[in-house]
Design a protein around this motif. Structure first.
Motif, short mmCIF file in Angstrom:
data_model
loop_
_atom_site.label_atom_id
_atom_site.label_comp_id
_atom_site.label_asym_id
_atom_site.label_seq_id
_atom_site.Cartn_x
_atom_site.Cartn_y
_atom_site.Cartn_z
N LYS A 55 -1.93 10.99 -3.97
CA LYS A 55 -0.62 11.59 -3.75
C LYS A 55 -0.63 12.44 -2.48
N GLY A 56 0.35 12.22 -1.65
CA GLY A 56 0.42 12.94 -0.39
C GLY A 56 -0.32 12.25 0.73
N PHE A 57 -1.12 11.23 0.37
CA PHE A 57 -1.85 10.46 1.39
C PHE A 57 -1.33 9.04 1.48
N PHE A 58 -1.21 8.37 0.32
CA PHE A 58 -0.64 7.04 0.27
C PHE A 58 0.82 7.12 -0.17
N GLU A 59 1.58 6.14 0.25
CA GLU A 59 3.00 6.12 -0.11
C GLU A 59 3.19 5.82 -1.59
N LYS A 60 2.37 4.90 -2.13
CA LYS A 60 2.50 4.49 -3.53
C LYS A 60 1.14 4.44 -4.20
N TYR A 61 1.15 4.46 -5.52
CA TYR A 61 -0.10 4.34 -6.27
C TYR A 61 -0.69 2.95 -6.09
N ALA A 62 -1.94 2.77 -6.43
CA ALA A 62 -2.69 1.57 -6.04
C ALA A 62 -2.25 0.29 -6.73
N HIS A 63 -1.54 0.38 -7.85
CA HIS A 63 -1.15 -0.81 -8.62
C HIS A 63 -2.37 -1.60 -9.08
N ASN A 64 -3.48 -0.93 -9.26
CA ASN A 64 -4.71 -1.58 -9.74
C ASN A 64 -5.65 -0.45 -10.18
N THR A 65 -5.95 -0.40 -11.49
CA THR A 65 -6.78 0.69 -12.01
C THR A 65 -8.17 0.69 -11.39
N PHE A 66 -8.74 -0.49 -11.17
CA PHE A 66 -10.10 -0.59 -10.65
C PHE A 66 -10.16 -0.10 -9.20
N VAL A 67 -9.17 -0.51 -8.40
CA VAL A 67 -9.10 -0.05 -7.01
C VAL A 67 -8.86 1.46 -6.96
N SER A 68 -7.97 1.93 -7.82
CA SER A 68 -7.67 3.36 -7.86
C SER A 68 -8.90 4.17 -8.27
N PHE A 69 -9.63 3.67 -9.27
CA PHE A 69 -10.85 4.36 -9.70
C PHE A 69 -11.88 4.41 -8.58
#
Length: 437
Positions: free
Chosen positions: A339-353
């Motif tokens: 948040k505050g760095f990317f425009e949107k969340y990753a849409h992928n739990t594994f990538v986000s983790f």
């Protein structure tokens, strides 16, 4: 008009379920599970009121999650409920510990609170459902939870009848979400809710009802019109069908192949250009896996929109994760640090983790899902086993293209699955049959 319907449906369901639970002598844990889920759904169905910030950075729904974590903790203490000793709960505990460590090394404390609360809720809800199943048996618990899920299911039907819909973020096609905020969250609710009814029918060996629920699930998901959840649903039944196919006789194998061919033919001939176009992107997306190695700045405008922007999001997160410090590569940037760095969340739990808790977090998550799947395979009741393995497959598919563990609704679904997988033993099935006679 639909808001009035929400209140009326909630009141009627709450009164009926309350009477049913007392008439059927449901235990305290089962009743708490029902109220925790139903109240969450009623709050989520009024997004204009419950999602804006209320106190500081906290909204009404986030405050409710904090309340649930505290309430369940006190409930355990006051009722002397023992914490279940389970491998999957150990992994949840390890992931929570890693989240705290990542917050400390990145001085990322406040932003990590939301994720910590969600995973604490997963830990506690799983223990609560464990205890509910132990007290009342899986069938009675599924029936009780089913009352909670009737609320969003009825609201979906009401939104169709009243013509209340929304355009999806992707292509403007119609989605019916029952007055809830987003089709991604709502589709997870519908998928998990209908699975409760499907599994209950399977445990009771009511096969006509089982197939009716399966057909209803597909219809409801197409009305919600969220591609990822439809794929997860197909993954659930494809996994279950494969397990049945491998164990069946040759005659049944031929019948299963015929039904599978028939289903593919029907889906392939659906007269909806928007649906066809959206699903046509899937094989192209799989073929674009090499795009993850391309720097995000080299994506052109069309590539940034492809597959609803997911390929671009994933590549951006992966490259930023790999460009971090050594400690960040291993332990991540901290939960919700996107948040505050990317425009949107990753849409992928594994990538986000991978971005938020590094290689270690990604490894723990993969081991957690693998352990859960293996345990599901070891279930005693064959029909329940194939459905639970299918459900885990569906949940993993959801995590590949969206983030159900970022949603409380996904946390609720996973907590129920973990407890049901543990309960799939001969002794639990006997308790179920006895409790319903």
């Amino acid at each position: 008009m639909i808001d009035i319907v929400k209140v009326l449906v909630f009141i009627l369901l709450a009164v009926y379920a309350h009477k049913w639970m007392w008439a059927n002598a449901c235990g305290k844990s089962t009743r708490v599970v029902f109220w925790v889920i139903l109240i969450r759904f009623i709050l989520a169905s009024f997004p204009n009121i419950t999602y804006p910030q209320l106190i500081g950075p906290f909204s009404l729904v986030s405050l409710y999650s904090i309340f649930v974590v505290g309430f369940i903790f006190l409930f355990f203490l006051s009722n002397h409920i023992e914490i279940k000793k389970d491998t999957n709960l150990l992994f949840i505990g390890l992931i929570l510990t890693l989240m705290v460590f990542a917050a400390v090394i990145n001085s990322h404390y406040i932003q990590s609170v939301a994720s910590l609360v969600k995973w604490l809720m997963l830990l506690q809800l799983t223990n609560l459902v464990f205890n509910a199943v132990k007290e009342d048996g899986a069938v009675k618990v599924l029936q009780t939870i089913g009352f909670s899920y009737l609320y969003p299911i009825i609201m979906l039907v009401a939104s169709v009848v009243l013509g209340v819909s929304k355009a999806t973020e992707n292509d403007g096609s119609t989605s019916y979400v029952g007055g809830f905020n987003h089709e991604a969250v709502f589709s997870v609710i519908i998928l998990s809710g209908m699975f409760m009814f499907i599994l209950k029918a399977a445990l009771e060996r009511r096969f006509s009802l089982l197939f009716l629920h399966i057909g209803t699930l597909f219809v409801l998901l197409f009305l919600v019109n969220y591609r990822t959840s439809i794929l997860a649903c197909l993954g659930l039944f494809a996994t279950a069908g494969l397990m049945v196919f491998l164990k069946s006789s040759m005659v049944k194998k031929v019948a299963i192949l015929f039904l599978g061919f028939l289903a593919i033919t029907v889906v392939a001939n659906i007269d909806s250009s928007s649906i066809a176009e959206r699903f046509a992107e899937i094989p192209q997306a799989l073929a674009s896996a090499s795009s993850f190695t391309v720097l995000p700045e080299f994506f052109d405008s069309d590539e940034r929109r492809f597959f609803s922007g997911r390929i671009f999001f994933w590549a951006s997160y992966i490259h930023e994760a790999l460009n971090g410090s050594v400690s960040q590569i291993w332990f991540g940037h901290g939960m919700d640090s996107w948040k505050g760095f990317f425009e949107k969340y990753a849409h992928n739990t594994f990538v986000s983790f991978f971005y938020e808790v590094g290689f270690v977090g990604l490894f723990l998550l993969l081991v957690f899902f693998t352990s859960l799947t293996v345990k599901a395979f070891k279930g005693e009741n064959w029909l329940a086993k194939i459905l639970l393995v299918g459900a885990i497959s569906a949940f993993i598919i959801l995590n590949v293209a969206t983030m159900p563990l970022w949603q409380i609704e996904g946390v609720i679904f996973l907590s129920i699955l973990i407890a049901l997988i543990d309960s799939n033993k001969k002794i639990a099935i006997k308790q179920n049959n006895k409790s319903m006679t």
